[in-house]
Write a protein that holds these residues in place. Structure first.
Motif, short mmCIF file in Angstrom:
data_model
loop_
_atom_site.label_atom_id
_atom_site.label_comp_id
_atom_site.label_asym_id
_atom_site.label_seq_id
_atom_site.Cartn_x
_atom_site.Cartn_y
_atom_site.Cartn_z
N THR A 1 0.83 -1.21 0.00
CA THR A 1 0.00 0.00 0.00
C THR A 1 0.86 1.26 0.00
OG1 THR A 1 -0.19 -0.03 2.42
CG2 THR A 1 -1.94 -1.13 1.14
N MET A 2 2.18 1.09 -0.07
CA MET A 2 3.15 2.18 -0.12
C MET A 2 3.11 3.07 1.11
SD MET A 2 3.26 3.02 -4.18
CE MET A 2 4.71 4.06 -4.00
N ASN A 3 2.77 2.49 2.26
CA ASN A 3 2.81 3.22 3.53
C ASN A 3 4.14 2.87 4.19
OD1 ASN A 3 2.64 4.15 6.14
ND2 ASN A 3 0.52 3.56 6.41
N HIS A 4 5.10 3.74 4.07
CA HIS A 4 6.45 3.46 4.57
C HIS A 4 6.74 4.17 5.88
CE1 HIS A 4 6.84 2.91 0.06
NE2 HIS A 4 6.92 1.71 0.57
N HIS A 5 5.71 4.46 6.65
CA HIS A 5 5.94 5.14 7.92
C HIS A 5 6.82 4.25 8.81
CE1 HIS A 5 5.39 7.09 11.74
NE2 HIS A 5 4.80 8.10 11.12
N PRO A 6 7.88 4.81 9.38
CA PRO A 6 8.80 3.99 10.16
C PRO A 6 8.22 3.38 11.43
CG PRO A 6 9.39 6.32 10.29
CD PRO A 6 8.30 6.19 9.26
N LEU A 7 7.11 3.91 11.93
CA LEU A 7 6.50 3.32 13.12
C LEU A 7 6.09 1.87 12.86
CD1 LEU A 7 5.49 3.72 16.04
CD2 LEU A 7 3.33 4.52 15.07
N HIS A 8 5.80 1.54 11.60
CA HIS A 8 5.37 0.20 11.23
C HIS A 8 6.52 -0.69 10.75
CE1 HIS A 8 1.57 2.16 11.56
NE2 HIS A 8 1.78 2.90 10.50
N LEU A 9 7.60 -0.08 10.27
CA LEU A 9 8.64 -0.84 9.57
C LEU A 9 10.03 -0.79 10.20
CD1 LEU A 9 7.68 0.33 5.98
CD2 LEU A 9 7.14 -1.87 7.02
N ASN A 10 10.26 0.10 11.14
CA ASN A 10 11.60 0.35 11.63
C ASN A 10 11.65 0.17 13.15
OD1 ASN A 10 13.82 1.86 12.75
ND2 ASN A 10 14.03 2.96 10.81
N ASP A 11 12.29 -0.90 13.60
CA ASP A 11 12.36 -1.20 15.04
C ASP A 11 13.03 -0.10 15.85
OD1 ASP A 11 11.15 -3.63 14.53
OD2 ASP A 11 12.98 -4.81 14.73
N VAL A 12 14.09 0.50 15.31
CA VAL A 12 14.82 1.53 16.04
C VAL A 12 13.94 2.77 16.21
CG1 VAL A 12 16.84 3.07 15.97
CG2 VAL A 12 17.05 0.67 15.26
N TYR A 13 13.29 3.18 15.14
CA TYR A 13 12.38 4.33 15.21
C TYR A 13 11.24 4.03 16.20
CZ TYR A 13 9.08 7.94 13.77
OH TYR A 13 8.20 9.01 13.75
N ALA A 14 10.63 2.86 16.05
CA ALA A 14 9.48 2.51 16.89
C ALA A 14 9.86 2.44 18.37
CB ALA A 14 8.89 1.18 16.44
N ALA A 15 11.08 2.02 18.67
CA ALA A 15 11.53 1.93 20.07
C ALA A 15 11.57 3.30 20.74
CB ALA A 15 12.91 1.28 20.13
N GLN A 16 11.66 4.36 19.94
CA GLN A 16 11.69 5.72 20.47
C GLN A 16 10.30 6.35 20.51
OE1 GLN A 16 14.61 7.80 18.09
NE2 GLN A 16 16.06 6.11 18.30
N SER A 17 9.28 5.64 20.07
CA SER A 17 7.91 6.17 20.06
C SER A 17 7.26 5.96 21.42
CB SER A 17 7.08 5.45 18.98
OG SER A 17 6.80 4.11 19.39
N GLN A 18 6.08 6.52 21.59
CA GLN A 18 5.38 6.35 22.88
C GLN A 18 5.00 4.89 23.14
OE1 GLN A 18 1.96 8.96 22.58
NE2 GLN A 18 0.64 7.30 21.88
N GLN A 19 4.85 4.08 22.09
CA GLN A 19 4.50 2.66 22.28
C GLN A 19 5.73 1.80 22.53
OE1 GLN A 19 3.51 4.45 19.54
NE2 GLN A 19 1.34 4.70 19.88
N LYS A 20 6.91 2.30 22.20
CA LYS A 20 8.20 1.61 22.40
C LYS A 20 8.39 0.38 21.51
CE LYS A 20 9.32 4.42 25.74
NZ LYS A 20 9.84 5.68 25.27
N ARG A 21 7.51 0.21 20.53
CA ARG A 21 7.64 -0.92 19.59
C ARG A 21 6.79 -0.66 18.36
NH1 ARG A 21 4.02 -5.66 22.40
NH2 ARG A 21 2.65 -4.28 23.55
N ASN A 22 6.96 -1.48 17.34
CA ASN A 22 6.20 -1.31 16.10
C ASN A 22 4.71 -1.43 16.35
OD1 ASN A 22 8.83 -3.08 14.88
ND2 ASN A 22 8.27 -1.20 13.83
N VAL A 23 3.95 -0.62 15.64
CA VAL A 23 2.50 -0.64 15.70
C VAL A 23 1.99 -1.12 14.34
CG1 VAL A 23 0.43 0.79 15.92
CG2 VAL A 23 2.43 1.24 17.36
#
Length: 169
Positions: free
Chosen positions: A53-75
């Motif tokens: 679907t060409m949704n390349h948001h790093p929250l879904h695809l990038n473990d390092v980025y997601a670890a820094q998010s409020q969820q601390k992991r991929n969503v």
């Protein structure tokens, strides 16, 4: 191929096969369908859906980025959760649909994570026979998606145009 082979859905169901979807008359307001089977969402499911679907948001695809998010992991990406819920409800709700007319009030109150198992249930809110075409009617349903802990992770309402089993009745 046998002589009694048929592709007609009604004939196949009459043979004892599981009914796929419902006719307008078979819906009852207040009925709740607990769809089966449930689905565990894998990292692969999420990544593939994001990529096609060409949704390349790093929250879904990038473990390092997601670890820094409020969820601390991929969503898991929301449209995948919606698509799974819609698909899981087809055999009970829209398997005989003429059309899906609308989706309303789609929300994702809590995140879905890789490894979560989704359970889906749908309540029939209302049904209304068509005034202009006597062979069909509109059914309004409310679908809820819960994770393995019973937490609501998505919900939506939709309007489905379904045929009548006995249009003349």
């Amino acid at each position: 191929m046998s002589d009694d082979f048929t592709t007609d859905q009604r004939e196949r169901e009459a043979s004892g096969g599981h009914a796929y979807g419902r006719y307008f008359e078979e819906f009852e307001e207040g009925a709740v369908y607990k769809h089966w089977p449930a689905k565990t969402v894998t990292e692969s499911d999420d990544h593939l859906f994001c990529l096609i679907t060409m949704n390349h948001h790093p929250l879904h695809l990038n473990d390092v980025y997601a670890a820094q998010s409020q969820q601390k992991r991929n969503v898991v990406v929301g449209p995948l959760v919606y698509s799974l819920a819609l698909g899981m409800s087809v055999s009970d709700i829209s398997g005989k649909a003429i059309a899906n007319l609308a989706t309303e009030e789609l929300s994702h109150p809590n995140p879905v994570f890789h490894g979560d198992t989704l359970f889906v249930e749908t309540e029939v809110l209302s049904k209304k026979a068509s005034a202009s075409k006597p062979d069909r009617g509109v059914v309004k349903v409310h679908t809820k998606v819960l994770n393995q802990d019973g937490v609501l992770v998505a919900e939506f309402k939709r309007l489905v145009l379904v045929p009548k089993k006995n249009p003349g009745a």
